[in-house]
Motif scaffolding. Structure first.
Motif, mmCIF file in Angstrom:
data_model
loop_
_atom_site.group_PDB
_atom_site.id
_atom_site.type_symbol
_atom_site.label_atom_id
_atom_site.label_comp_id
_atom_site.label_asym_id
_atom_site.label_seq_id
_atom_site.Cartn_x
_atom_site.Cartn_y
_atom_site.Cartn_z
ATOM 1 N N LEU A 244 16.310 0.000 -1.665
ATOM 2 C CA LEU A 244 15.167 -0.694 -1.056
ATOM 3 C C LEU A 244 14.258 -1.164 -2.195
ATOM 4 O O LEU A 244 13.848 -0.356 -3.043
ATOM 5 N N ARG A 245 13.994 -2.452 -2.243
ATOM 6 C CA ARG A 245 13.087 -3.025 -3.237
ATOM 7 C C ARG A 245 11.843 -3.500 -2.499
ATOM 8 O O ARG A 245 11.931 -4.273 -1.560
ATOM 9 N N GLY A 246 10.693 -3.051 -2.926
ATOM 10 C CA GLY A 246 9.464 -3.498 -2.262
ATOM 11 C C GLY A 246 8.531 -2.333 -1.988
ATOM 12 O O GLY A 246 8.832 -1.189 -2.315
ATOM 13 N N LEU A 247 7.455 -2.688 -1.393
ATOM 14 C CA LEU A 247 6.978 -4.004 -0.926
ATOM 15 C C LEU A 247 6.129 -4.660 -2.020
ATOM 16 O O LEU A 247 5.100 -4.086 -2.400
ATOM 17 N N HIS A 248 6.546 -5.800 -2.514
ATOM 18 C CA HIS A 248 5.958 -6.384 -3.710
ATOM 19 C C HIS A 248 5.168 -7.655 -3.430
ATOM 20 O O HIS A 248 5.520 -8.435 -2.551
ATOM 21 N N SER B 25 2.694 -3.193 -5.850
ATOM 22 C CA SER B 25 3.675 -2.652 -4.905
ATOM 23 C C SER B 25 2.965 -1.770 -3.885
ATOM 24 O O SER B 25 2.126 -0.950 -4.249
ATOM 25 N N ILE B 26 3.285 -1.968 -2.633
ATOM 26 C CA ILE B 26 2.779 -1.109 -1.548
ATOM 27 C C ILE B 26 3.921 -0.194 -1.142
ATOM 28 O O ILE B 26 5.076 -0.628 -1.050
ATOM 29 N N PRO C 3 2.292 4.461 6.336
ATOM 30 C CA PRO C 3 2.129 4.689 7.771
ATOM 31 C C PRO C 3 1.265 3.631 8.452
ATOM 32 O O PRO C 3 1.474 3.297 9.619
ATOM 33 N N GLU C 4 0.317 3.088 7.711
ATOM 34 C CA GLU C 4 -0.578 2.071 8.289
ATOM 35 C C GLU C 4 0.199 0.810 8.670
ATOM 36 O O GLU C 4 -0.161 0.108 9.614
ATOM 37 N N ALA D 273 4.515 3.951 -5.575
ATOM 38 C CA ALA D 273 3.573 2.952 -5.051
ATOM 39 C C ALA D 273 2.601 3.610 -4.069
ATOM 40 O O ALA D 273 2.931 4.600 -3.417
ATOM 41 N N LYS D 274 1.431 3.008 -3.975
ATOM 42 C CA LYS D 274 0.380 3.532 -3.088
ATOM 43 C C LYS D 274 0.441 2.826 -1.733
ATOM 44 O O LYS D 274 0.956 1.722 -1.624
ATOM 45 N N PRO D 275 -0.115 3.460 -0.698
ATOM 46 C CA PRO D 275 -0.170 2.785 0.605
ATOM 47 C C PRO D 275 -1.133 1.593 0.587
ATOM 48 O O PRO D 275 -1.795 1.331 -0.414
ATOM 49 N N LEU D 276 -1.182 0.897 1.716
ATOM 50 C CA LEU D 276 -1.989 -0.336 1.827
ATOM 51 C C LEU D 276 -3.465 -0.096 1.503
ATOM 52 O O LEU D 276 -4.070 -0.849 0.738
#
Ligand SMILES: Cc1cn([C@H]2C[C@H](O)[C@@H](COP(=O)(O)OP(=O)(O)O[C@H]3O[C@@H](C)C(=O)[C@@H](O)[C@H]3O)O2)c(=O)[nH]c1=O
Length: 182
Positions: free
Chosen positions: A58-62, A145-146, A151-152, A172-175
């Protein structure tokens, strides 16, 4: 070329017209004039990328921040992926929502993801080769990157895969708290 709307109006699925004969097939993978007519976007692409991934990668979320924000036109030339675009434009009615589309060598679908979105994909086949055009050059200082399973956002990734991430994506950190688009 057929253009299909998604739940987020600025994100489009593009289905090229495929010509098959006893030699194999032919299609225009990109045509500037038809693309502009279909999307209403008057823009140019400056970089082509090609990545190969194994099952479960899985690549992302970029995304990249302005002034180097990228629009991306994504396709899968080998295997299959679940391709995801997340609206990260704070002023958008669909802020925080996502669309996910299977792109494969078989269906030859492309996903047009404009600036203001985060992008990622999960590899659904033993191997997938993904090709995408970008409207801006890569800039390592502005890329972000998110976390893929933030969960959000609640992206509905296909289940049953042994997810493999890069070190960068794993940390990566969340939104919430990220620098996003206005
Ligand atoms: C994205 C990129 C990476 N690189 C280099 C940096 C690094 O050493 C190596 C691998 O980079 P990454 O791990 O960031 O590759 P990857 O995880 O495949 O990153 C890509 O993911 C998809 C989902 C996107 O949407 C793209 O915009 C891009 O962010 O390639 C470039 O030289 N040019 C580029 O445009």
């Amino acid at each position: 070329m057929n253009v299909i709307d998604t739940a987020i109006s600025d994100v489009k699925i593009i289905e090229p017209r495929v010509f098959e004969d006893d030699r194999g097939f032919f299609f225009e993978s990109f045509n500037q004039e038809k693309f502009q007519l279909a999307t209403g976007c008057d823009l140019s692409f400056v970089q082509d990328n090609h990545s190969r991934s194994d099952l479960g990668v899985l690549r992302g979320l970029h995304y990249q921040l302005p002034p180097m924000a990228q629009g991306k036109l994504v396709r899968c030339a080998v295997g299959a992926i679940f391709d995801v675009a997340v609206d990260i434009r704070r002023s958008s009615k669909t802020f925080g929502s996502w669309v996910g589309v299977e792109l494969s060598a078989e269906n030859k679908r492309q996903l047009w993801i404009p600036q203001g979105f985060a992008h990622g994909f999960l590899t659904l086949s033993e191997v997938a080769e993904v090709l995408y055009k970008t409207t801006e050059y890569w800039n390592s200082n502005l890329e972000r990157s998110i976390k893929w399973d933030c969960p959000e956002l609640g992206v509905g990734w296909p289940s049953g895969y042994d997810i493999r991430l890069s070190g960068k994506d794993a940390s990566a950190k969340p939104l919430g708290g990220q620098e996003l688009f206005d």
